[in-house]
Motif scaffolding. Structure first.
Motif, PDB file in Angstrom:
ATOM      1  N   SER A 194       0.835  -1.202   0.000  1.00  0.00           N
ATOM      2  CA  SER A 194       0.000   0.000   0.000  1.00  0.00           C
ATOM      3  C   SER A 194       0.870   1.253   0.000  1.00  0.00           C
ATOM      4  O   SER A 194       2.010   1.232   0.464  1.00  0.00           O
ATOM      5  CB  SER A 194      -0.911   0.015   1.235  1.00  0.00           C
ATOM      6  N   PHE A 195       0.297   2.336  -0.508  1.00  0.00           N
ATOM      7  CA  PHE A 195       0.891   3.664  -0.380  1.00  0.00           C
ATOM      8  C   PHE A 195       0.130   4.382   0.738  1.00  0.00           C
ATOM      9  O   PHE A 195      -1.104   4.346   0.786  1.00  0.00           O
ATOM     10  CB  PHE A 195       0.770   4.466  -1.678  1.00  0.00           C
ATOM     11  N   HIS A 196       0.866   5.036   1.618  1.00  0.00           N
ATOM     12  CA  HIS A 196       0.261   5.736   2.752  1.00  0.00           C
ATOM     13  C   HIS A 196       0.715   7.184   2.763  1.00  0.00           C
ATOM     14  O   HIS A 196       1.879   7.470   2.477  1.00  0.00           O
ATOM     15  CB  HIS A 196       0.690   5.115   4.081  1.00  0.00           C
ATOM     16  N   ARG A 200      -5.062  11.071   7.061  1.00  0.00           N
ATOM     17  CA  ARG A 200      -4.427   9.815   6.672  1.00  0.00           C
ATOM     18  C   ARG A 200      -5.083   9.359   5.373  1.00  0.00           C
ATOM     19  O   ARG A 200      -6.310   9.334   5.273  1.00  0.00           O
ATOM     20  CB  ARG A 200      -4.615   8.715   7.723  1.00  0.00           C
ATOM     21  N   VAL A 201      -4.266   8.992   4.417  1.00  0.00           N
ATOM     22  CA  VAL A 201      -4.779   8.459   3.156  1.00  0.00           C
ATOM     23  C   VAL A 201      -4.015   7.172   2.865  1.00  0.00           C
ATOM     24  O   VAL A 201      -2.785   7.147   2.933  1.00  0.00           O
ATOM     25  CB  VAL A 201      -4.612   9.445   1.989  1.00  0.00           C
ATOM     26  N   LYS A 202      -4.744   6.121   2.574  1.00  0.00           N
ATOM     27  CA  LYS A 202      -4.126   4.836   2.261  1.00  0.00           C
ATOM     28  C   LYS A 202      -4.788   4.261   1.020  1.00  0.00           C
ATOM     29  O   LYS A 202      -6.015   4.262   0.898  1.00  0.00           O
ATOM     30  CB  LYS A 202      -4.295   3.862   3.435  1.00  0.00           C
ATOM     31  N   ARG A 203      -3.967   3.775   0.107  1.00  0.00           N
ATOM     32  CA  ARG A 203      -4.482   3.114  -1.090  1.00  0.00           C
ATOM     33  C   ARG A 203      -3.684   1.833  -1.318  1.00  0.00           C
ATOM     34  O   ARG A 203      -2.453   1.834  -1.297  1.00  0.00           O
ATOM     35  CB  ARG A 203      -4.356   4.027  -2.320  1.00  0.00           C
ATOM     36  N   LYS A 204      -4.404   0.749  -1.545  1.00  0.00           N
ATOM     37  CA  LYS A 204      -3.762  -0.523  -1.834  1.00  0.00           C
ATOM     38  C   LYS A 204      -3.322  -0.529  -3.288  1.00  0.00           C
ATOM     39  O   LYS A 204      -4.147  -0.509  -4.205  1.00  0.00           O
ATOM     40  CB  LYS A 204      -4.723  -1.687  -1.556  1.00  0.00           C
ATOM     41  N   VAL A 205      -2.029  -0.543  -3.508  1.00  0.00           N
ATOM     42  CA  VAL A 205      -1.456  -0.481  -4.852  1.00  0.00           C
ATOM     43  C   VAL A 205      -0.884  -1.840  -5.276  1.00  0.00           C
ATOM     44  O   VAL A 205      -0.860  -2.168  -6.456  1.00  0.00           O
ATOM     45  CB  VAL A 205      -0.350   0.599  -4.895  1.00  0.00           C
ATOM     46  N   ARG A 206      -0.434  -2.627  -4.306  1.00  0.00           N
ATOM     47  CA  ARG A 206       0.176  -3.948  -4.543  1.00  0.00           C
ATOM     48  C   ARG A 206       1.269  -3.845  -5.603  1.00  0.00           C
ATOM     49  O   ARG A 206       1.295  -4.566  -6.589  1.00  0.00           O
ATOM     50  CB  ARG A 206      -0.882  -4.981  -4.939  1.00  0.00           C
ATOM     51  N   LEU A 207       2.183  -2.930  -5.369  1.00  0.00           N
ATOM     52  CA  LEU A 207       3.286  -2.704  -6.290  1.00  0.00           C
ATOM     53  C   LEU A 207       4.124  -3.974  -6.479  1.00  0.00           C
ATOM     54  O   LEU A 207       4.573  -4.287  -7.589  1.00  0.00           O
ATOM     55  CB  LEU A 207       4.159  -1.570  -5.758  1.00  0.00           C
ATOM     56  N   ALA A 208       4.334  -4.712  -5.371  1.00  0.00           N
ATOM     57  CA  ALA A 208       5.171  -5.915  -5.439  1.00  0.00           C
ATOM     58  C   ALA A 208       4.603  -6.962  -6.380  1.00  0.00           C
ATOM     59  O   ALA A 208       5.347  -7.767  -6.957  1.00  0.00           O
ATOM     60  CB  ALA A 208       5.350  -6.504  -4.040  1.00  0.00           C
TER      61      ALA A 208
END
Length: 507
Positions: free
Chosen positions: A29-31, A47-55
């Motif tokens: 995630s990016f936070h 606070r802002v969080k987005r699940k990006v699953r970069l890996a």
């Protein structure tokens, strides 16, 4: 610039020098964390969080896919809007494991920095471990050797430290996203899949075990989403917040019963954590087994907080709990002289009882001192129910230096420092015994009554003795006759405690 890259953010135009932002470009995630410095402490304002699953976009050749990069860029475009009003010198952006590994990382960073309008620093594994430890140290209280574990999307950081000094640290190439793709790709939650993932994690851990177990620790804390998710599950299922190997293995069996990843349904597991929870759980079980961890609680901070406090040298107070309490006292205009008077009286009473009453478990004396300093926290709102208001503020505030369970106990003590006693609130404590909470409450209540004249010279010389749970408060001969208001207040306190089933006698 490619057409699918969002537009660049406008430069910051704000003069709000007390607002800071930290962005963590994680592998899962990016936070973004935004805070304002208020009253000698930090106040979270966003606070802002987005699940990006970069890996998940990193192939066997360590090339990051265009699709994964685009997910990241789209997320950063959202963050960029919030950064426009923050002074550039108050912004820090760090990249972690996936960006360390990606061979084409410069392609991602070029457009990412254009979108954000700020530089991005990709940190090494050891640097990430060091910053995570500092984030934990700045948000929790511990004087002993402390083991810190953070399970990320593509790496796991392990640190042993004392105070603010990391003594041994390591960053390992295993994370909840990479293990999800490697060991749960078929979508099945079988014992074989779990055991294979656990064995792989144990194999990764093997080279570092001698140094870490040789150094040793007294307290273990987790700073990851996996640990937070596990703690939420335990509490939702009626347990306390301590994570143990037995409980981890029991939750694993609950997951196995669900059978499939898309059917995973555990009481207390948030929907957003469902996808990567099994792989994170497998890594956590391996850590407990390999390192011999007996119990673990959740930290109040990690990487983002470590980066944040590096920008705030004026808040790098060695006693985190003291900094938190001092900030609350300033923000809510607590009479500091009187608060210290009550705290000294509570300490004196506790010392008199200490041979018979055990008050040191769960840092009981430290929490009694904190509750005494904060007992008038709610007076700024109104007098009649100020104990309720103070408890509400404590319950709904970020309190660096206190674990969730310690915060609950602090709230119960402030709520019960006067008037009717809420036994139900005392019974809800998750980490400490009801008996300790009762004993601390009784001491605080007496300290508040005895200090009611708000003058040091008016404090009586008292002796407090206990036989079992019976308390006897002895005052100088004739003193109660000379102080009729204090007598009335103490007699009323006897009634309050008797109504709660606690015996108190005046002599």
């Amino acid at each position: 610039m490619p057409a699918d890259v969002p537009a660049v953010a406008e430069p910051a135009r704000s003069d709000q020098q007390d607002i800071y932002a930290v962005i963590d470009l994680g592998s899962n995630s990016f936070h973004m964390l935004m805070v304002k410095v208020v009253g000698g402490s930090v106040q979270v304002i966003g606070r802002v969080k987005r699940k990006v699953r970069l890996a998940a976009g990193l192939n066997e050749n360590l090339v990051l896919s265009r699709r994964a990069m685009k997910r990241g860029w789209e997320c950063l475009a959202l963050f960029a809007e919030r950064l426009q009003d923050i002074p550039p010198q108050n912004v820090r952006i760090v990249g972690t494991a996936t960006l360390r590994l990606a061979r084409n990382v410069k392609t991602f960073l070029h457009d990412a920095e254009h979108i954000l309008g700020h530089p991005i620093r990709v940190i090494s594994g050891e640097e990430e471990a060091r910053i995570i430890y500092l984030g934990v140290a700045h948000t929790s209280n511990c004087e002993q050797n402390r083991l810190v574990i953070d399970i990320g999307g593509a790496s796991t950081e392990i640190v042993i430290g004392k105070g603010f000094e990391p003594l041994k640290l390591s960053s390992l190439h295993m994370g909840c996203v990479t293990f999800l793709d490697a060991y749960f790709a078929d979508g099945l939650l079988t014992e074989d899949n779990f055991n294979t993932a656990i064995a792989a994690a144990e194999h990764t851990l093997a080279p570092i075990l001698p140094e870490f177990t040789g150094l040793g620790w007294q307290v273990a804390v987790g700073a990851s989403g996996t640990v937070q998710a596990m703690q939420e599950i335990l509490i939702a299922q009626g347990m306390d917040e301590t994570i143990t190997l037995e409980r981890l293995e029991a939750i694993m069996q609950q997951a196995v019963v669900c059978g499939r990843q898309d059917q995973l349904s555990l009481v207390g597991l948030a929907q957003e954590r469902r996808q990567v929870f099994p792989s994170g759980l497998a890594i956590l079980i391996a850590l407990f087994r390999a390192l011999g961890i007996k119990g673990m609680t959740l930290s109040g901070g990690a990487l983002r907080e470590g980066v944040l406090y590096s920008m705030l040298p004026e808040l790098q107070e060695s006693d985190v709990r003291h900094r938190t309490i001092a900030s609350l006292m300033v923000r809510y205009h607590i009479d500091q002289q009187h608060a210290n008077r009550v705290a000294d009286m509570a300490q004196s009473l506790a010392q008199q009882l200490s041979p018979r009453w055990s008050l040191t478990a769960f840092d009981g004396l430290g929490l009694l001192h904190g509750a005494a300093l904060l007992h008038e926290l709610g007076l700024l709102i109104e007098y009649k129910n100020h104990h309720h208001h103070g408890a509400y503020i404590i319950s709904h505030s970020d309190l660096p230096g206190f674990t969730r369970a310690q915060q609950q106990l602090l709230m119960a003590l402030v709520h019960n420092h006067r008037a009717d006693i809420n036994r139900e609130l005392i019974a809800k404590q998750t980490m400490t015994s009801v008996l300790l909470t009762v004993r601390l409450s009784r001491i605080l209540r007496l300290a508040v009554v005895l200090s009611m004249r708000r003058r040091h010279e008016a404090l009586p010389n008292v002796t407090l003795t206990g036989k079992g749970e019976q308390l006897v408060l002895q005052l100088p001969a004739g003193w109660l006759d000379q102080h009729p208001l204090m007598r009335a207040e103490l007699e009323q306190e006897v009634q309050y405690q008797q109504a709660a089933g606690w015996e108190l006698e005046l002599q």
